[in-house]
Enzyme design. Structure first.
Site, PDB file in Angstrom:
ATOM      1  N   HIS A   1       0.853  -1.185   0.000  1.00  0.00           N
ATOM      2  CA  HIS A   1       0.000   0.000   0.000  1.00  0.00           C
ATOM      3  C   HIS A   1       0.892   1.239   0.000  1.00  0.00           C
ATOM      4  O   HIS A   1       2.123   1.136  -0.066  1.00  0.00           O
ATOM      5  CB  HIS A   1      -0.981  -0.017   1.182  1.00  0.00           C
TER       6      HIS A   1
ATOM      7  N   HIS B   1       4.107   1.522   2.227  1.00  0.00           N
ATOM      8  CA  HIS B   1       5.325   0.849   1.756  1.00  0.00           C
ATOM      9  C   HIS B   1       5.963   1.656   0.627  1.00  0.00           C
ATOM     10  O   HIS B   1       7.174   1.819   0.557  1.00  0.00           O
ATOM     11  CB  HIS B   1       5.001  -0.557   1.229  1.00  0.00           C
TER      12      HIS B   1
ATOM     13  N   CYS C   1       2.974 -10.686  20.588  1.00  0.00           N
ATOM     14  CA  CYS C   1       2.083 -10.141  19.548  1.00  0.00           C
ATOM     15  C   CYS C   1       2.556 -10.715  18.212  1.00  0.00           C
ATOM     16  O   CYS C   1       3.672 -10.435  17.782  1.00  0.00           O
ATOM     17  CB  CYS C   1       2.127  -8.612  19.512  1.00  0.00           C
TER      18      CYS C   1
ATOM     19  N   CYS D   1       3.374  -8.048  15.501  1.00  0.00           N
ATOM     20  CA  CYS D   1       4.704  -7.428  15.660  1.00  0.00           C
ATOM     21  C   CYS D   1       5.800  -8.475  15.533  1.00  0.00           C
ATOM     22  O   CYS D   1       6.956  -8.126  15.334  1.00  0.00           O
ATOM     23  CB  CYS D   1       4.886  -6.834  17.057  1.00  0.00           C
TER      24      CYS D   1
ATOM     25  N   CYS E   1      -2.098  -5.333  22.075  1.00  0.00           N
ATOM     26  CA  CYS E   1      -0.828  -4.757  21.619  1.00  0.00           C
ATOM     27  C   CYS E   1      -1.054  -3.269  21.337  1.00  0.00           C
ATOM     28  O   CYS E   1      -2.019  -2.912  20.654  1.00  0.00           O
ATOM     29  CB  CYS E   1      -0.376  -5.469  20.345  1.00  0.00           C
TER      30      CYS E   1
ATOM     31  N   HIS F   1      -0.885  -2.799  17.289  1.00  0.00           N
ATOM     32  CA  HIS F   1      -1.882  -3.442  16.419  1.00  0.00           C
ATOM     33  C   HIS F   1      -3.281  -3.530  17.029  1.00  0.00           C
ATOM     34  O   HIS F   1      -4.218  -3.944  16.345  1.00  0.00           O
ATOM     35  CB  HIS F   1      -1.397  -4.842  16.026  1.00  0.00           C
TER      36      HIS F   1
ATOM     37  N   LYS G   1      -3.224   5.372  10.431  1.00  0.00           N
ATOM     38  CA  LYS G   1      -2.086   4.873   9.655  1.00  0.00           C
ATOM     39  C   LYS G   1      -2.605   4.103   8.445  1.00  0.00           C
ATOM     40  O   LYS G   1      -3.495   3.273   8.585  1.00  0.00           O
ATOM     41  CB  LYS G   1      -1.280   3.943  10.562  1.00  0.00           C
TER      42      LYS G   1
ATOM     43  N   LYS H   1      -2.826  -2.349   5.414  1.00  0.00           N
ATOM     44  CA  LYS H   1      -3.350  -3.288   4.426  1.00  0.00           C
ATOM     45  C   LYS H   1      -4.869  -3.308   4.412  1.00  0.00           C
ATOM     46  O   LYS H   1      -5.497  -3.723   3.462  1.00  0.00           O
ATOM     47  CB  LYS H   1      -2.788  -4.677   4.695  1.00  0.00           C
TER      48      LYS H   1
HETATM   49  N1  MSP Z   1       9.122  -6.873   8.048  1.00  0.00           N
HETATM   50  C1  MSP Z   1       9.228  -5.803   8.955  1.00  0.00           C
HETATM   51  C2  MSP Z   1      10.520  -5.042   8.749  1.00  0.00           C
HETATM   52  C3  MSP Z   1      11.752  -5.867   8.817  1.00  0.00           C
HETATM   53  S1  MSP Z   1      13.168  -4.937   8.462  1.00  0.00           S
HETATM   54  C4  MSP Z   1      14.423  -5.904   8.812  1.00  0.00           C
HETATM   55  C5  MSP Z   1       8.051  -4.871   8.798  1.00  0.00           C
HETATM   56  N2  MSP Z   1       7.395  -4.933   7.650  1.00  0.00           N
HETATM   57  S2  MSP Z   1       6.109  -4.069   7.216  1.00  0.00           S
HETATM   58  O1  MSP Z   1       5.550  -4.670   6.038  1.00  0.00           O
HETATM   59  O2  MSP Z   1       5.244  -3.912   8.326  1.00  0.00           O
HETATM   60  O3  MSP Z   1       6.681  -2.731   6.719  1.00  0.00           O
HETATM   61  C6  MSP Z   1       7.182  -1.817   7.562  1.00  0.00           C
HETATM   62  C7  MSP Z   1       7.651  -0.590   6.839  1.00  0.00           C
HETATM   63  O4  MSP Z   1       6.759  -0.160   5.790  1.00  0.00           O
HETATM   64  C8  MSP Z   1       7.655   0.547   7.814  1.00  0.00           C
HETATM   65  O5  MSP Z   1       8.803   0.523   8.619  1.00  0.00           O
HETATM   66  C9  MSP Z   1       7.624   1.700   6.871  1.00  0.00           C
HETATM   67  O6  MSP Z   1       8.891   1.870   6.324  1.00  0.00           O
HETATM   68  C10 MSP Z   1       6.649   1.235   5.798  1.00  0.00           C
HETATM   69  N3  MSP Z   1       5.273   1.585   6.147  1.00  0.00           N
HETATM   70  C11 MSP Z   1       4.217   0.727   6.267  1.00  0.00           C
HETATM   71  N4  MSP Z   1       3.089   1.463   6.536  1.00  0.00           N
HETATM   72  C12 MSP Z   1       3.390   2.754   6.598  1.00  0.00           C
HETATM   73  C13 MSP Z   1       2.663   3.946   6.806  1.00  0.00           C
HETATM   74  N5  MSP Z   1       1.368   3.954   6.981  1.00  0.00           N
HETATM   75  N6  MSP Z   1       3.347   5.103   6.779  1.00  0.00           N
HETATM   76  C14 MSP Z   1       4.700   5.159   6.556  1.00  0.00           C
HETATM   77  N7  MSP Z   1       5.408   4.058   6.364  1.00  0.00           N
HETATM   78  C15 MSP Z   1       4.808   2.836   6.395  1.00  0.00           C
HETATM   79  O7  MSP Z   1       7.797  -4.098   9.702  1.00  0.00           O
END
Ligand code: MSP
Length: 697
Positions: free
Chosen positions: A19, A22, A127, A130, A145, A148, A295, A298
């Site tokens: 989304h 990312h 969690c 997380c 959590c 989440h 935030k 997904k």
């Molecule tokens: N898999 C772990 C990270 C492991 S790194 C060794 C994880 N993944 S995640 O799919 O949840 O993605 C996290 C990252 O996606 C966040 O740290 C950020 O960089 C980005 N984001 C996901 N949602 C976001 C927002 N709503 N806003 C900004 N960044 C976001 O955590």
């Protein structure tokens, strides 16, 4: 020696589709990489997917798929997203790849051999979202959590533990001696107080599921997903020639995973034998993109989507263009802070700053070149310069330097603000020097000075924008008669030097570089991106730059020539922006795909305005169906002030689209085809009458 720059994003969980959140981190990393290359550095950008762990295993079970097949599928969606956003990672690592699995086992052994792993038992509240334990005091009421808002699970397991407690003092020393390790400062303060509060040893293996990397020499356990995932940054370059890039200068993370990156990660590396100089330079934490105050995630909330629009980056890039989306993400959000994301916001920024400021500047100046200078950049002799030009150049030089400094400190929103200010300064210079009057007065020398200065500033702005809007910058440079930028190691292309656009360069005036977001186009864009209740950004637009765009003092606008394009005007189909990219134009589909679209001749029976929906019309359209005429809601109201004109008209209807609910009882059962340009919109129709329902192919 060439400076190196290694930037990473977190590797994304493959438990759902990508989304806009990312996309945000990856766009930032991509822009930083491009910026550093522009400055003559060797840059490397790594991203990838995090594919192990219980959360992923559970999602695969839910999807009725084997975990590997499931992660292959979702990982591909992430990989496939990047080209659509102009994001060009140098490497994309997956934690299920052999190179990573072998690497993680190697580093596990190093940590074990350093005496930092021991077998014990661990009891705690876990969690799964997380993939981490929580302390009781962190939880929300109801044992939820805090991140989440889902219940934690009680776990008691035999596990391998990492001696995290042993690293408490070394970590505190790291934060103190290298404050740049955790940025921004507010995050450092949080982390310092967390570590000062005492560190417990960390459970780093699991035995209650199998979807993970086996613990070396202990097959009953898999390695904890965070130990596995964090090492991706190293395994991607380890034992390859790219190892020279180690350590990363910037590791981007959002705030929910800052602890993993600033506490566990350096502790793992220290244990594996890394000294300070070999630890990452900076873990940079940015804020969240919010949609309707929450935030983006997904599963975005319905209310957020209604007012802010879709959060699917592919759809947004398809309709608005990747560069426009990239510009918005970096310009709108103060990097490090949370920022509200909205489709009307993207359009508003693009129109005011890219279209009416940058594009406008180019298209105001070019007609003079054609008319008075034979299509070539006019000559400027030093003796023709006035105080005005000297002041202008000094101001531009200051802004360019300040913008570079802003990039260097990751204040990209500021860098872009300064970049737009360069274009604004030039628009003001244009207004003040009034070249249309100079043209009439026959003062060709002075006219040449003014036009050459404006064109040079367009070049400066195009280069400054290029890390963020690479395609649009290339188009701007092309119209100036210049080639694409070709960053080379050790050559700094940041436009600190005046005069990159040489006299006599043959300009290539073309269509507007940025689309004009006129009301019908904007309404169609908003609709096709699911914005229902928002006011169009047009009405909130700041005032336009004043000044003529032709040599005869016509009102200022970006486009010297409108470029007609097709645009769908009812919901669900993207309205094309005015400029169609080469990539879009070359997207070939098979006939079978085309044949899936059921196009029919329709006849409009009634057309009515909808109270408080300025852009929408409610139509009743006969498709010759036994079930009677269909209701179609179309975003064409601004193009048809007299709705009665539509009655009786033959139209082309996409008849097999899923119905779309506009709320308040308005449901559309089809879509009309139309062409639109920045100036007008007309519905597709036929020169001869056909029976309602006739198939169109
Ligand atoms: N898999 C772990 C990270 C492991 S790194 C060794 C994880 N993944 S995640 O799919 O949840 O993605 C996290 C990252 O996606 C966040 O740290 C950020 O960089 C980005 N984001 C996901 N949602 C976001 C927002 N709503 N806003 C900004 N960044 C976001 O955590």
């Amino acid at each position: 020696m060439t400076q190196r720059f290694y930037v990473t994003t977190p590797i994304y969980y493959v438990n759902g589709s990508p989304h806009i959140g990312h996309a945000y981190t990856s766009v930032v990393a991509d822009a930083l990489t491009r910026y550093h290359r522009l400055r003559g550095q060797r840059a490397r950008f790594l991203t990838g997917t995090d594919e192990h762990g219980q959360k992923i295993e559970r999602e695969a079970v839910k999807a009725g798929m084997a975990p590997q097949a499931f992660v292959d599928d979702v990982s591909q969606r992430f990989r496939g997203l990047w080209p659509k956003l102009g994001v060009q990672p140098d490497d994309f690592i997956r934690t299920t790849e052999a190179r990573h699995v072998a690497g993680v086992q190697k580093w596990w052994r190093k940590v074990r051999d350093a005496g930092d792993l021991y077998k014990g038992s661990y009891k705690g509240l876990y969690c799964v979202a997380c993939e981490g334990y929580k302390t009781e005091k962190e939880l929300l009421p109801g044992n939820l959590c805090p991140i989440h808002e889902r219940p934690v699970e009680e776990r008691a397991e035999e596990t391998w533990l990492f001696r995290l407690s042993k690293y408490q003092d070394r970590l505190l020393k790291l934060y103190e001696e290298h404050p740049e390790f955790v940025l921004p400062e507010t995050r450092r303060n949080e982390i310092v107080s967390f570590v000062q509060g005492g560190l417990e040893d960390l459970s780093v293996s699991r035995s209650n599921f199998t979807w993970g990397i086996p613990v070396p020499d202990d097959p009953g356990h898999v390695i904890y997903v965070w130990f596995d995932a964090l090492f991706n940054y190293l395994t991607a370059v380890d034992e390859t020639p790219e190892r020279a890039f180690w350590p990363p200068q910037i590791q981007l993370v959002a705030k929910d995973i800052v602890r993993f990156h600033t506490v566990y990660w350096p502790a793992f590396l220290m244990s594996a034998g890394f000294e300070r100089a070999q630890l990452p330079t900076t873990i940079w934490t940015h804020g969240y993109l919010l949609s309707g105050g929450r935030k983006t995630s997904k599963t975005p909330g319905l209310t957020a989507v209604k007012t802010s629009g879709t959060t699917d980056p592919v759809r947004i890039a398809d309709v608005l263009g990747a560069d426009v989306l990239r510009f918005y993400l970096l310009r709108e959000v103060s990097f490090g802070q949370d920022g509200e994301f909205s489709i009307p916001g993207i359009i508003g920024r693009a129109r005011a700053e890219l279209g009416e400021t940058v594009g406008n500047l180019l298209h105001r100046a070019l007609p003079f070149v054609g008319k008075y200078f034979d299509g070539r950049v006019p000559e400027v002799k030093d003796e023709s310069l006035t105080e005005t030009e000297r002041t202008l150049r000094a101001r531009v030089a200051t802004l360019v330097t300040e913008a570079g400094a802003a990039w260097d400190t990751l204040t990209m929103h500021r860098a872009l603000e300064l970049t737009i200010e360069v274009a604004r300064t030039a628009n003001r210079y244009f207004d003040e020097t009034a070249p249309w009057k100079l043209a009439k007065s026959d003062d060709r020398t002075r006219l040449g000075v003014v036009i050459a200065h404006v064109l040079e500033i367009v070049r400066v702005v195009a280069v400054m924008l290029s890390p963020v809007t690479p395609t649009k910058s290339e188009e701007l440079l092309h119209q100036l008669g210049l080639g694409a930028l070709t960053p080379t190691e050790d050559t700094d292309l940041w436009p600190t030097q005046w005069g990159g656009l040489l006299v006599n360069t043959v300009v290539r005036p073309g269509p507007p570089v940025f689309p004009k977001y006129d009301p019908p186009t904007e309404a169609a864009m908003l609709l096709s991106l699911d914005v229902r209740d928002a006011e169009p950004a047009t009405e909130k637009s700041p005032p336009k730059n004043k000044g003529p765009m032709s040599t005869d003092e016509k009102p200022a606008t970006e486009s010297p020539a409108a470029v007609p394009t097709t645009a769908a005007v009812a919901p669900a189909a993207p309205a094309a922006p005015a400029a169609v990219t080469a990539e879009e134009a070359s997207a070939i589909i098979a006939y079978d795909d085309f044949a899936k679209v059921d196009l029919r001749v329709g006849k409009v029976l009634t057309a009515e305005k909808i109270p408080r929906k300025d852009k929408l019309l409610k139509l009743s359209v006969d498709l010759g169906e036994a079930s009677g005429p269909r209701t179609i809601i179309a975003g064409i109201a601004l193009a048809f002030p007299v709705v009665e004109e539509l009655v009786g008209q033959q139209v082309v209807v996409v008849a097999n689209l899923a119905p779309r609910d506009f709320g308040k009882g308005l449901v559309s059962h089809g879509m009309l085809l139309a062409a639109s340009s920045p100036e007008s919109l007309s519905l597709a129709t036929f020169a001869k009458p056909y029976a309602a329902g006739t198939r169109v192919k």
